[in-house]
Design a protein around this motif. Structure first.
Motif, PDB file in Angstrom:
ATOM      1  N   PRO A 116      -9.836  -6.059  -1.007  1.00  0.00           N
ATOM      2  CA  PRO A 116     -10.731  -6.330   0.124  1.00  0.00           C
ATOM      3  C   PRO A 116     -11.879  -5.315   0.239  1.00  0.00           C
ATOM      4  O   PRO A 116     -12.886  -5.597   0.873  1.00  0.00           O
ATOM      5  CB  PRO A 116      -9.810  -6.231   1.345  1.00  0.00           C
ATOM      6  N   LEU A 117     -11.731  -4.132  -0.408  1.00  0.00           N
ATOM      7  CA  LEU A 117     -12.763  -3.094  -0.271  1.00  0.00           C
ATOM      8  C   LEU A 117     -13.929  -3.268  -1.239  1.00  0.00           C
ATOM      9  O   LEU A 117     -14.861  -2.471  -1.247  1.00  0.00           O
ATOM     10  CB  LEU A 117     -12.130  -1.714  -0.493  1.00  0.00           C
ATOM     11  N   MET A 118     -13.871  -4.323  -2.064  1.00  0.00           N
ATOM     12  CA  MET A 118     -14.905  -4.520  -3.092  1.00  0.00           C
ATOM     13  C   MET A 118     -16.302  -4.536  -2.479  1.00  0.00           C
ATOM     14  O   MET A 118     -17.228  -3.908  -2.980  1.00  0.00           O
ATOM     15  CB  MET A 118     -14.640  -5.823  -3.845  1.00  0.00           C
ATOM     16  N   GLU A 119     -16.449  -5.274  -1.383  1.00  0.00           N
ATOM     17  CA  GLU A 119     -17.742  -5.418  -0.716  1.00  0.00           C
ATOM     18  C   GLU A 119     -18.290  -4.048  -0.279  1.00  0.00           C
ATOM     19  O   GLU A 119     -19.467  -3.760  -0.432  1.00  0.00           O
ATOM     20  CB  GLU A 119     -17.565  -6.326   0.515  1.00  0.00           C
ATOM     21  N   PHE A 141     -17.199  -1.292  -6.426  1.00  0.00           N
ATOM     22  CA  PHE A 141     -16.584  -1.219  -7.750  1.00  0.00           C
ATOM     23  C   PHE A 141     -15.074  -1.088  -7.594  1.00  0.00           C
ATOM     24  O   PHE A 141     -14.569  -0.778  -6.517  1.00  0.00           O
ATOM     25  CB  PHE A 141     -17.147  -0.065  -8.588  1.00  0.00           C
ATOM     26  N   LEU A 142     -14.363  -1.327  -8.699  1.00  0.00           N
ATOM     27  CA  LEU A 142     -12.897  -1.273  -8.691  1.00  0.00           C
ATOM     28  C   LEU A 142     -12.423  -0.773 -10.048  1.00  0.00           C
ATOM     29  O   LEU A 142     -12.798  -1.324 -11.084  1.00  0.00           O
ATOM     30  CB  LEU A 142     -12.336  -2.670  -8.421  1.00  0.00           C
ATOM     31  N   VAL A 143     -11.624   0.281 -10.044  1.00  0.00           N
ATOM     32  CA  VAL A 143     -11.042   0.785 -11.291  1.00  0.00           C
ATOM     33  C   VAL A 143      -9.952  -0.183 -11.742  1.00  0.00           C
ATOM     34  O   VAL A 143      -8.985  -0.408 -11.022  1.00  0.00           O
ATOM     35  CB  VAL A 143     -10.439   2.196 -11.091  1.00  0.00           C
ATOM     36  N   ARG A 200      -6.514  -0.592  -7.206  1.00  0.00           N
ATOM     37  CA  ARG A 200      -6.464  -1.339  -5.952  1.00  0.00           C
ATOM     38  C   ARG A 200      -5.871  -0.527  -4.822  1.00  0.00           C
ATOM     39  O   ARG A 200      -6.021  -0.877  -3.656  1.00  0.00           O
ATOM     40  CB  ARG A 200      -5.644  -2.613  -6.131  1.00  0.00           C
ATOM     41  N   SER A 201      -5.182   0.562  -5.174  1.00  0.00           N
ATOM     42  CA  SER A 201      -4.600   1.405  -4.130  1.00  0.00           C
ATOM     43  C   SER A 201      -5.635   2.401  -3.596  1.00  0.00           C
ATOM     44  O   SER A 201      -5.388   3.094  -2.622  1.00  0.00           O
ATOM     45  CB  SER A 201      -3.398   2.163  -4.674  1.00  0.00           C
ATOM     46  N   LEU A 202      -6.795   2.482  -4.252  1.00  0.00           N
ATOM     47  CA  LEU A 202      -7.803   3.470  -3.845  1.00  0.00           C
ATOM     48  C   LEU A 202      -8.606   2.980  -2.642  1.00  0.00           C
ATOM     49  O   LEU A 202      -8.994   1.821  -2.574  1.00  0.00           O
ATOM     50  CB  LEU A 202      -8.751   3.789  -5.007  1.00  0.00           C
ATOM     51  N   THR A 203      -8.841   3.893  -1.705  1.00  0.00           N
ATOM     52  CA  THR A 203      -9.639   3.571  -0.519  1.00  0.00           C
ATOM     53  C   THR A 203     -10.935   4.363  -0.585  1.00  0.00           C
ATOM     54  O   THR A 203     -11.140   5.168  -1.491  1.00  0.00           O
ATOM     55  CB  THR A 203      -8.894   4.004   0.755  1.00  0.00           C
ATOM     56  N   LYS A 204     -11.772   4.159   0.416  1.00  0.00           N
ATOM     57  CA  LYS A 204     -13.024   4.891   0.485  1.00  0.00           C
ATOM     58  C   LYS A 204     -12.765   6.402   0.435  1.00  0.00           C
ATOM     59  O   LYS A 204     -13.509   7.164  -0.167  1.00  0.00           O
ATOM     60  CB  LYS A 204     -13.734   4.534   1.802  1.00  0.00           C
ATOM     61  N   GLU A 205     -11.669   6.815   1.074  1.00  0.00           N
ATOM     62  CA  GLU A 205     -11.347   8.246   1.166  1.00  0.00           C
ATOM     63  C   GLU A 205     -10.788   8.799  -0.144  1.00  0.00           C
ATOM     64  O   GLU A 205     -10.996   9.956  -0.464  1.00  0.00           O
ATOM     65  CB  GLU A 205     -10.295   8.492   2.273  1.00  0.00           C
ATOM     66  N   THR A 206     -10.058   7.958  -0.887  1.00  0.00           N
ATOM     67  CA  THR A 206      -9.361   8.484  -2.072  1.00  0.00           C
ATOM     68  C   THR A 206     -10.016   8.118  -3.398  1.00  0.00           C
ATOM     69  O   THR A 206      -9.562   8.538  -4.454  1.00  0.00           O
ATOM     70  CB  THR A 206      -7.904   7.981  -2.107  1.00  0.00           C
ATOM     71  N   VAL A 207     -11.100   7.328  -3.340  1.00  0.00           N
ATOM     72  CA  VAL A 207     -11.676   6.829  -4.591  1.00  0.00           C
ATOM     73  C   VAL A 207     -12.243   7.969  -5.448  1.00  0.00           C
ATOM     74  O   VAL A 207     -12.165   7.943  -6.678  1.00  0.00           O
ATOM     75  CB  VAL A 207     -12.735   5.726  -4.323  1.00  0.00           C
TER      76      VAL A 207
END
Length: 362
Positions: free
Chosen positions: A111-114, A118-120, A142-149
């Motif tokens: 859901p965070l793609m937008e 990007f997505l690893v 997919r487990s990465l968030t804005k904070e952890t990317v």
């Protein structure tokens, strides 16, 4: 339709990527044919070739003439210990013609793609201390968030001794070239397409003189290990092997299973479209310390390593410049003609560059 798409490695330095079922396979084939058309004189497409794997047409096995494979450059083949990361770029990973069901499925995957752009999709990192690869599959990204990317991506550039800032800097430079291309073209839009990052995890023949004083005296390296300013060969990582013939310490890394694509024979099913699933067998056994004259791992960690770490992390500029890094665009099953800039892809690239820059600056 769960027909598996295989990626096969050819001994000639190419990979064979099986064409996906229609409409994706034919669309990717059409894309490569258009960009690599020998009559092409469109400067935008000619420049685009620099950022793609080279394309050598299609191939079918004699036994199955209806199976079509794209024959592509193996971007990893010049590397000894390739570290590889596959990053899907863009704010939407579904194309303009996707059904509501397909859109829902793609959005729910990440859901965070937008927001992130990007997505690893996977990574494979060579760890120097253990001489083994660490891999992360699609669930990791997919487990990465804005904070952890940021931390999530910095993992790709950490070799177990230090952060490979040389590889990050080179990756930024190359990604910026691709961004410039996107800023200057309005004829193609890319959905669910990826960037493949590759850097050399193993030791190159960069020779450095480390005075035996710094190493031996400060770190208490056993006598006879370093004599008279012997040359220590290193670049990114090291196995120190005491070589009795010349009393020199040599950096040596076994070739081992260095190839990326070979590791995804079972690459992907319909579920996660054309992305490479990075499933890797256990590679630890592949290059065990081989000789009885080796310095033991414990010895290394106690003595030489802290000093080497300093060397690794503060490499002179001329080595950084020549960092062995590739950044290539791959996966073109969802490329469409357009008359506007590809804002979603541009957004993702800029955000990725920002994250890489943050890793480099901190």
């Amino acid at each position: 339709n769960a027909s598996l798409v295989g990626i096969l490695q050819h001994p000639d330095g190419t990979v064979l990527k099986q064409l996906q079922p229609p409409p994706r396979g034919p669309r990717e084939l059409e894309f490569y044919n258009k960009v690599y058309d020998s009559n092409c004189c469109d400067s935008v497409l000619l420049e685009l070739r620099e950022y793609l794997p080279k394309y050598f047409g299609v191939w079918s096995p004699p036994t199955a003439p209806n199976d079509t494979y794209l024959k592509l450059e193996d971007v990893t083949c010049k590397f000894n210990k390739p570290c590889i990361m596959d990053v899907k770029i863009g704010q939407k990973s579904y194309d303009p013609y996707a059904s509501a069901e397909k859109i829902q499925q793609q959005v729910s995957k990440y859901p965070l793609m937008e927001e992130i752009g990007f997505l690893v999709l996977g990574m494979r990192v060579y760890h120097v201390p253990s001489d083994s690869y660490e891999t992360q599959n699609q669930h990791y990204g997919r487990s990465l968030t804005k904070e952890t990317v940021k931390d999530g991506i910095s993992k790709f550039f950490h070799n177990g001794y230090c952060l490979r800032k040389d590889a990050i800097a080179a990756s930024i430079q190359k990604t910026e070239k691709i961004l410039e291309w996107f800023e200057g073209q309005k004829q193609l839009n890319f959905y669910a397409s990826s960037l493949l990052f590759v850097y050399e995890g193993s030791c190159q023949a960069t020779t450095m003189r480390l005075s035996d004083v710094t190493l031996a005296e400060k770190r208490g390296v056993p006598k006879g290990l370093l004599s008279g300013g012997d040359i220590l060969e290193y670049n990114n990582n090291i196995h120190l092997i005491n070589s009795p013939e010349n009393g020199k310490i040599e950096a040596s890394v076994g070739k081992g299973l260095s190839k990326f694509y070979a590791l995804h024979k079972k690459a992907y099913s319909k579920r996660h479209h054309s992305q490479l699933s990075l499933k890797v067998e256990n590679l630890e056994q592949d290059n065990v310390w081989k000789s009885s004259t080796c310095i033991t791992q414990e010895h290394l960690n106690g003595n030489v390593i802290p000093q080497l770490e300093k060397v690794f992390c503060h490499m002179p500029a001329e080595i950084k410049e020549s960092a062995n890094v590739e950044v290539r665009m791959i996966d073109f099953a969802h490329v469409f003609p357009s008359n506007t800039k590809d804002e979603g892809y541009i957004y993702g690239l800029k955000n990725l560059i920002t994250v890489l820059q943050n890793i480099l600056d901190n």
